[in-house]
Design a protein around this motif. Sequence first.
Motif, mmCIF file in Angstrom:
data_model
loop_
_atom_site.group_PDB
_atom_site.id
_atom_site.type_symbol
_atom_site.label_atom_id
_atom_site.label_comp_id
_atom_site.label_asym_id
_atom_site.label_seq_id
_atom_site.Cartn_x
_atom_site.Cartn_y
_atom_site.Cartn_z
ATOM 1 N N PHE A 1 0.807 -1.229 0.000
ATOM 2 C CA PHE A 1 0.000 0.000 0.000
ATOM 3 C C PHE A 1 0.840 1.279 0.000
ATOM 4 C CE2 PHE A 1 -2.517 3.290 2.205
ATOM 5 C CZ PHE A 1 -3.566 3.390 1.301
ATOM 6 N N PRO A 2 1.947 1.363 0.757
ATOM 7 C CA PRO A 2 2.724 2.624 0.733
ATOM 8 C C PRO A 2 3.352 2.949 -0.612
ATOM 9 C CG PRO A 2 3.233 1.336 2.695
ATOM 10 C CD PRO A 2 2.448 0.447 1.787
ATOM 11 N N VAL A 3 3.589 1.930 -1.470
ATOM 12 C CA VAL A 3 4.251 2.179 -2.756
ATOM 13 C C VAL A 3 3.279 2.120 -3.927
ATOM 14 C CG1 VAL A 3 6.453 1.317 -1.905
ATOM 15 C CG2 VAL A 3 4.857 -0.273 -2.984
ATOM 16 N N LEU A 4 1.996 1.914 -3.659
ATOM 17 C CA LEU A 4 1.013 1.860 -4.735
ATOM 18 C C LEU A 4 0.664 3.264 -5.208
ATOM 19 C CD1 LEU A 4 -1.484 -0.893 -3.498
ATOM 20 C CD2 LEU A 4 0.356 -1.123 -5.174
ATOM 21 N N PRO A 5 0.183 3.367 -6.448
ATOM 22 C CA PRO A 5 -0.315 4.681 -6.896
ATOM 23 C C PRO A 5 -1.452 5.162 -5.999
ATOM 24 C CG PRO A 5 -0.072 3.174 -8.754
ATOM 25 C CD PRO A 5 0.139 2.353 -7.516
ATOM 26 N N ILE B 1 4.221 -9.700 -10.539
ATOM 27 C CA ILE B 1 3.214 -9.341 -11.543
ATOM 28 C C ILE B 1 2.023 -8.660 -10.884
ATOM 29 C CG2 ILE B 1 1.564 -10.312 -13.194
ATOM 30 C CD1 ILE B 1 3.617 -12.405 -13.912
ATOM 31 N N LEU B 2 1.643 -9.144 -9.709
ATOM 32 C CA LEU B 2 0.526 -8.530 -8.987
ATOM 33 C C LEU B 2 0.842 -7.083 -8.626
ATOM 34 C CD1 LEU B 2 -2.207 -8.728 -7.575
ATOM 35 C CD2 LEU B 2 -1.037 -9.737 -5.602
ATOM 36 N N ALA B 3 2.065 -6.837 -8.146
ATOM 37 C CA ALA B 3 2.451 -5.460 -7.827
ATOM 38 C C ALA B 3 2.518 -4.606 -9.084
ATOM 39 C CB ALA B 3 3.799 -5.461 -7.101
ATOM 40 N N MET B 4 2.982 -5.194 -10.195
ATOM 41 C CA MET B 4 3.060 -4.455 -11.456
ATOM 42 C C MET B 4 1.672 -4.100 -11.974
ATOM 43 S SD MET B 4 4.478 -5.820 -15.125
ATOM 44 C CE MET B 4 2.972 -6.810 -15.280
ATOM 45 N N VAL C 1 -1.235 -9.628 -20.853
ATOM 46 C CA VAL C 1 -2.640 -9.235 -20.664
ATOM 47 C C VAL C 1 -2.730 -7.991 -19.788
ATOM 48 C CG1 VAL C 1 -4.800 -9.917 -19.549
ATOM 49 C CG2 VAL C 1 -3.623 -11.519 -21.057
ATOM 50 N N ILE C 2 -1.933 -7.945 -18.713
ATOM 51 C CA ILE C 2 -1.962 -6.786 -17.823
ATOM 52 C C ILE C 2 -1.405 -5.556 -18.540
ATOM 53 C CG2 ILE C 2 -1.091 -5.839 -15.675
ATOM 54 C CD1 ILE C 2 -3.213 -7.951 -15.290
ATOM 55 N N ARG C 3 -0.289 -5.719 -19.273
ATOM 56 C CA ARG C 3 0.317 -4.558 -19.944
ATOM 57 C C ARG C 3 -0.598 -4.009 -21.036
ATOM 58 N NH1 ARG C 3 4.736 -8.187 -19.993
ATOM 59 N NH2 ARG C 3 6.235 -7.792 -18.331
ATOM 60 N N GLU C 4 -1.166 -4.905 -21.853
ATOM 61 C CA GLU C 4 -2.055 -4.463 -22.914
ATOM 62 C C GLU C 4 -3.304 -3.799 -22.359
ATOM 63 O OE1 GLU C 4 -2.815 -7.735 -25.447
ATOM 64 O OE2 GLU C 4 -0.724 -7.990 -26.061
ATOM 65 N N ALA C 5 -3.791 -4.311 -21.219
ATOM 66 C CA ALA C 5 -4.945 -3.675 -20.600
ATOM 67 C C ALA C 5 -4.588 -2.271 -20.120
ATOM 68 C CB ALA C 5 -5.444 -4.524 -19.438
ATOM 69 N N GLY C 6 -3.375 -2.121 -19.573
ATOM 70 C CA GLY C 6 -2.935 -0.801 -19.124
ATOM 71 C C GLY C 6 -2.778 0.174 -20.285
ATOM 72 N N ARG C 7 -2.199 -0.302 -21.403
ATOM 73 C CA ARG C 7 -2.070 0.588 -22.564
ATOM 74 C C ARG C 7 -3.416 0.931 -23.160
ATOM 75 N NH1 ARG C 7 2.623 -2.725 -23.754
ATOM 76 N NH2 ARG C 7 1.335 -4.034 -25.077
ATOM 77 N N GLY C 8 -4.325 -0.082 -23.141
ATOM 78 C CA GLY C 8 -5.656 0.179 -23.682
ATOM 79 C C GLY C 8 -6.448 1.133 -22.833
#
Length: 261
Positions: free
Chosen positions: A54-58, A149-152, A253-260
């Motif tokens: 939590f302290p390092v999350l956006p 991956i979860l943190a990313m 899947v996570i990266r493409e979702a973020g770019r989308g």
Amino acid sequence: MEFGLADLEQLVAQALLPLFRIASVLMTMPMIGTQLVPVRIRLGLALAMTAVLFPVLPVVPEYDGLSGQVWVLIAEQIVIGTVIGFTLHILMETFAVGGQLIANQMGLGFASMTDPANGTSVVVLGQFYLMMVMLLFLAMDGHLVIFEILAMSFEVLPIGDALPLSNLYRIALAGGWLFSAGMLMALPAITSLLVVNFAFGIMTKAAPQLNIFAIGFPFTMVLGIFIVWASLTGFGSQYAGFAEAVLELIGNVIREAGRGG
């Protein structure tokens, strides 16, 4: 610096949304998300991971706790976490499918047992492969990769961005990869046993008076066990290839979702 009750309530509300995503991963991923691990332990791990991340999350936007938007966000976090955990099951079940195919070919399809982790009935050979895969997954720090991956996912797909339906469809299509990878794993053993069955068929045709069925079944079973033992030398590299493909699928899947988004 004043820190009142309202600030504390807002802090708890902002921490709950990441908790739902992390808890969904831990509730659905192999090994940790099985019936062998009590729900309280999984919930404790989720709370501990949330406290660390939590302290390092956006920064999580502020939402009204009683609004419908919060419930939609909670559902989105559960879906994202479930997708990550479910994709890991594809890796594990690949070897269960391969073990099922080999067992049916060598005559051990009737030798089944109850999987204590999932509560389903699987063949003994498939359970043997599942146990090896789980041990290799832990030995190769696969759990640490999943946590990374979860943190990313919070960086590339922050809270408030939904997972596109096209990415969910891609996860569904990965079910076809499960069967193709399982067939690829079992193909050497199936081919070898198929040659043996052809040889027994030729012997039966050439000498009908021989009782081939009396010796064919135990011989095929013993030969199948020997083939499984011989194939264990390359099992590690085969698992590493499958694990890399699945982890790459989750990351893409996570990266493409973020770019989308």
